[in-house]
Design an enzyme around this catalytic site. Structure first.
Site, PDB file in Angstrom:
ATOM      1  CB  SER A  18     -10.116   1.343   9.992  1.00 19.98           C
ATOM      2  OG  SER A  18      -9.538   1.326   8.709  1.00 19.98           O
ATOM      3  CB  ALA A  19     -13.183   1.763   5.372  1.00 17.03           C
ATOM      4  CG  ASP A  20      -7.868  -0.583   6.899  1.00 20.56           C
ATOM      5  OD1 ASP A  20      -8.129   0.095   5.889  1.00 20.56           O
ATOM      6  OD2 ASP A  20      -6.834  -0.441   7.584  1.00 20.56           O
TER       7      ASP A  20
ATOM      8  CD  GLU B 209      -0.809   0.689   3.648  1.00 18.99           C
ATOM      9  OE1 GLU B 209      -1.206   1.845   3.395  1.00 18.99           O
ATOM     10  OE2 GLU B 209      -0.885   0.151   4.758  1.00 18.99           O
TER      11      GLU B 209
ATOM     12  CG  ASP C 208     -12.296   6.957  13.719  1.00 23.08           C
ATOM     13  OD1 ASP C 208     -12.301   6.205  12.722  1.00 23.08           O
ATOM     14  OD2 ASP C 208     -11.415   7.816  13.917  1.00 23.08           O
TER      15      ASP C 208
ATOM     16  CE  LYS D 210      -6.108   7.201   5.979  1.00 20.47           C
ATOM     17  NZ  LYS D 210      -6.071   7.492   7.426  1.00 20.47           N
TER      18      LYS D 210
ATOM     19  CE  LYS E 198      -2.751   2.390  11.548  1.00 16.61           C
ATOM     20  NZ  LYS E 198      -2.669   1.653  10.291  1.00 16.61           N
TER      21      LYS E 198
ATOM     22  CB  VAL F 252      -5.398  -1.754   4.830  1.00 15.75           C
ATOM     23  CG1 VAL F 252      -5.870  -3.200   4.861  1.00 15.75           C
ATOM     24  CG2 VAL F 252      -4.020  -1.628   5.484  1.00 15.75           C
TER      25      VAL F 252
HETATM   26  N1  PSU Z   1       0.380   0.567   8.567  1.00 12.41           N
HETATM   27  C1  PSU Z   1       1.398   1.403   8.954  1.00 12.41           C
HETATM   28  N2  PSU Z   1       1.197   2.741   8.810  1.00 12.41           N
HETATM   29  C2  PSU Z   1       0.040   3.274   8.253  1.00 12.41           C
HETATM   30  C3  PSU Z   1      -1.023   2.397   7.843  1.00 12.41           C
HETATM   31  C4  PSU Z   1      -0.783   1.042   8.021  1.00 12.41           C
HETATM   32  O1  PSU Z   1       2.454   0.957   9.436  1.00 12.41           O
HETATM   33  O2  PSU Z   1      -0.071   4.499   8.121  1.00 12.41           O
HETATM   34  C5  PSU Z   1      -2.288   2.987   7.205  1.00 12.41           C
HETATM   35  C6  PSU Z   1      -3.009   1.945   6.326  1.00 12.41           C
HETATM   36  O3  PSU Z   1      -3.117   2.499   5.033  1.00 12.41           O
HETATM   37  C7  PSU Z   1      -4.369   1.785   6.945  1.00 12.41           C
HETATM   38  C8  PSU Z   1      -4.595   3.156   7.497  1.00 12.41           C
HETATM   39  O4  PSU Z   1      -5.343   1.391   6.016  1.00 12.41           O
HETATM   40  O5  PSU Z   1      -3.322   3.439   8.102  1.00 12.41           O
HETATM   41  C9  PSU Z   1      -5.765   3.197   8.456  1.00 12.41           C
HETATM   42  O6  PSU Z   1      -6.310   4.471   8.443  1.00 12.41           O
HETATM   43  P1  PSU Z   1      -7.738   4.741   9.151  1.00 12.41           P
HETATM   44  O7  PSU Z   1      -7.502   4.464  10.590  1.00 12.41           O
HETATM   45  O8  PSU Z   1      -8.026   6.207   8.860  1.00 12.41           O
HETATM   46  O9  PSU Z   1      -8.708   3.829   8.494  1.00 12.41           O
HETATM   47 MN    MN Z   2     -11.254   6.443  10.793  1.00 13.26          MN
END
Ligand code: PSU
Ligand code: MN
Length: 318
Positions: free
Chosen positions: A150-152, A35, A148, A96, A169, A116
């Protein structure tokens, strides 16, 4: 080398697959998707540029061809030239893009890094079976108030792909994220462990039901998943204990970063980049070094799993 646009079955005919990736896919050689959000929004400039090369090299060390994915001028690219990686890593205003943003970027001719969710979707549509990242997105700690999440997570519930990561994370609510992954029927296995990794740290404190012992087992799990039901196989690959971030330092800087995000009123897709950036600064680069290290380890393991998957496919064709 120029990525000449070539149509991919099941995707927009405007998807561009690089010649090397197209050739590998066409001849059944192993490919690993990478990604670009972690490069553009998760790591600081200019360190992100060297990390991009190192991650691709780690995939090659595992035995596979890397396919870094990003959207450039409205076209999803699968496999980038060095100049295209430069663009992704240098552009301060790069969007993003999750799955829901892809049609807008395509229609308006915009560029962006893929998360992701969108990387997994684009990779699977192109016929790529394995994807490496750092840590998955998931349920944020204040999710009961902010919603909140993630859409992941929903993307992984419907996309057939192996995702190699160091867990989710650690800025997130890890137990809640594991519960959601269960609700969404995403397959989760630890790599040589049932202690779910905590991204920067080896053990998140949550445990898993299953582990796989080698790349072949991971590939076998995915082969059965793909036949059975749509959805991802998450392979959670922990950092060795002697390579993790000092857990006491982790807890200290994380508390500060989450408080700073709250004070700054950061919302939506800015939250993850803001908190990661704060951690990199507050730890004086310690989280950055560990973040890059874990991504490299995941990329190499993903390469090995892609090799095992390609070997299975050859065996089945015989
Ligand atoms: N893994 C990392 N660093 C990142 C991410 C993943 O080590 O920045 C990113 C990925 O692209 C993941 C995103 O999809 O963080 C999640 O963002 P959000 O919480 O806004 O869905
Ligand atoms: Mn989010």
């Amino acid at each position: 080398m120029h990525a000449s646009p070539s149509p991919v079955p099941g995707t927009s005919t405007r998807t561009a697959v690089s010649p090397e990736v197209a050739d590998a896919l066409g001849t059944g050689r192993p490919v690993v998707a990478l990604e670009s959000t972690l490069l553009a929004h998760g790591l600081p400039r200019p360190d992100n540029r060297a990390a991009a090369d190192a991650v691709e090299a780690a995939v090659r060390a595992g035995g596979a061809v890397p396919a870094t994915i990003a959207v450039l001028d409205g076209v999803p690219h699968i496999g980038l030239t060095p100049e295209q990686v430069d663009r992704v890593c240098a552009d301060e205003n790069l969007a993003k893009l999750g799955v829901r943003d892809l049609p807008v970027a395509a229609a308006l001719g915009r560029s962006g890094a893929t998360t992701v969710s969108s990387t997994a979707m684009l990779a699977a549509s192109a016929g790529i079976g394995v994807f490496a990242t750092g840590g998955l997105g998931g349920v944020h700690r204040q999710a009961a108030d902010t919603f909140d999440e993630s859409a992941d997570l929903t993307a992984l519930s419907r996309t057939s792909i192996v995702v190699v990561c160091a867990g989710v994370k650690s800025i997130l609510d890890v137990p809640a994220t594991l519960e959601r992954l269960e609700s969404l029927s995403v397959t989760v296995v630890g790599y040589r462990t049932t202690a779910f990794p905590g991204f920067y740290v080896t053990d998140s404190g949550s445990s898993l039901d299953w582990s796989v012992a080698d790349p072949e087992q991971a590939a076998a799990v995915f082969a059965f998943r793909r036949e059975g039901a749509p959805g991802a196989v998450v392979v959670a690959n922990p950092l060795p204990a002697d390579e993790q971030l000092d857990p006491a330092l982790h807890d200290r800087v994380l508390a500060g970063a989450l408080a700073a995000a709250e004070r700054a009123g950061v919302r939506g897709k800015e939250v993850t980049p803001f908190v990661l950036d704060h951690l990199h600064r507050a730890s004086e680069g310690a989280t950055l070094a560990v973040n890059v290290r874990l991504v490299l380890r995941n990329a190499e393991l993903a390469g090995q799993i892609a090799v095992a998957l390609a070997a299975r496919a050859r065996g089945a064709a015989r």
